[in-house]
Scaffold this active site. Structure first.
Site, PDB file in Angstrom:
ATOM      1  N   SER A  19      80.259   2.311  23.483  1.00  0.00           N
ATOM      2  CA  SER A  19      79.740   3.670  23.683  1.00  0.00           C
ATOM      3  C   SER A  19      80.719   4.555  24.463  1.00  0.00           C
ATOM      4  CB  SER A  19      78.421   3.613  24.442  1.00  0.00           C
ATOM      5  OG  SER A  19      78.060   4.909  24.851  1.00  0.00           O
ATOM      6  N   LYS A  70      65.778   4.101  18.560  1.00  0.00           N
ATOM      7  CA  LYS A  70      65.397   5.524  18.612  1.00  0.00           C
ATOM      8  C   LYS A  70      63.974   5.828  18.130  1.00  0.00           C
ATOM      9  CE  LYS A  70      69.910   7.693  18.171  1.00  0.00           C
ATOM     10  NZ  LYS A  70      70.666   8.748  17.508  1.00  0.00           N
ATOM     11  N   ASP A 104      70.372  15.045  19.583  1.00  0.00           N
ATOM     12  CA  ASP A 104      71.410  14.917  18.539  1.00  0.00           C
ATOM     13  C   ASP A 104      71.537  16.206  17.738  1.00  0.00           C
ATOM     14  OD1 ASP A 104      72.106  12.285  19.097  1.00  0.00           O
ATOM     15  OD2 ASP A 104      70.549  11.470  17.781  1.00  0.00           O
TER      16      ASP A 104
END
Ligand code: ATR
Length: 279
Positions: A19, A70, A104
């Protein structure tokens, strides 16, 4: 320095070791002299519920959520932001109220709005997966005139188009028809993985010949920085928007949610560029 009162934010996903979020957020905390730290936690899907409960008990302030959690994580939250609920996925949790958000899509919107306003624009979105869903809802929320979703699997594009009822003019078609739609488009958003490392030489979803100079071309892929699609956009003298900007602005929005402060976006971008070896 970590102190007795350091606030912890972080990321849960599986895997997480590659990440880019830890260097991005920690550089921002350092620049603002904030007593915060950002850590990546690899959470097995079987342990998601206990991870959320444990994070709450440990007074963790905020988490980003990535693949594969998610969607599932929404079950363990008390509140879901309106657009995150429409999208059906959460990438940011504020533990003060156990509320989930999705930054996002807003990341993509902010990236594009560095170059052009989205309001009243005709937007073509390639792909109909999770990223397309997050971005398309925000494009609608920011007042696009029309959205055309193009996908290999047309049924998926139709389903997504049906779900986006925030604006009237939403269409769906096969991605094979893309050249027919680009002429009238103001903004092209590519949410497919075409051109992503290691397939960096894959043909772009549309070539320079079909683009025009006023077209804004955003590729959500950030590795490599200059994808085959961005190369075509440059060749056509169109306006490229790089995927790294979406990464940057989704992080900046999460930072704001947790801390209530405006992050130093330039510092965060420098950290991202260093991590991605772009300097
Ligand atoms: P993400 O969360 O990144 O959006 P996803 O949900 O798996 O990932 O969605 C990937 C999207 O890219 C899909 O719309 C997929 O098209 P299909 O639904 O037809 O599979 C699209 N995609 C993947 N590989 C592609 C390719 N080589 N050409 C065109 N579209 C592609």
């Amino acid at each position: 320095m970590i102190t007795g009162s350091t606030n912890i934010a972080g990321l849960i996903g599986h895997p997480v070791e590659h990440s880019f979020s830890p260097p991005m957020h920690n550089s921002a905390f350092n620049a603002l002299n904030m007593d915060w730290a950002y850590v990546a936690f690899d959470v097995d899907p079987l342990n998601l519920k206990s991870a959320i409960e444990g994070a709450k008990s440990l007074n963790i302030r905020g988490l980003n959520v990535t693949i594969p959690h998610k969607i599932e994580v929404m079950r363990y939250l008390d509140e879901i932001d309106e657009v995150a609920a429409l999208i059906g996925a959460v990438n940011t949790i504020d533990f003060r109220n156990m509320k989930g958000y999705n930054t996002d899509g807003i990341g993509a919107v902010k990236a594009i709005e560095e170059v052009t306003s989205i309001k009243n624009r005709n937007v073509v979105v390639a792909g109909a997966g999770g990223a397309s869903r997050a971005i398309s809802f925000y494009i609608a929320k920011y007042g696009a005139e029309s959205i055309t979703i193009l996908n290999r699997n047309v049924d998926k594009a139709l389903n997504l188009a049906n779900d986006i009822n925030l604006i009237e003019d939403v269409k769906a078609d096969s991605i094979s028809q893309i050249s027919n739609y680009i002429g009238d488009a103001d903004i092209l958003i590519d949410t497919t993985p075409v051109g992503m490392h290691p397939d960096v030489d894959a043909d772009a979803i549309v070539s320079a010949d079909d683009m025009h100079e006023d077209l804004v071309v955003f590729d959500a892929v950030y590795n490599p920085n200059e994808t085959s699609l961005i190369k075509q956009a440059i060749k056509a003298n169109a306006k490229p928007v790089y995927g790294i900007k979406m990464l940057l602005y989704q992080g900046a929005e999460s930072f704001k949610i947790w801390t209530g402060q405006n992050p130093p976006v330039d510092v965060m971008e420098d950290a991202l560029r260093k991590t991605l070896n772009l300097e």
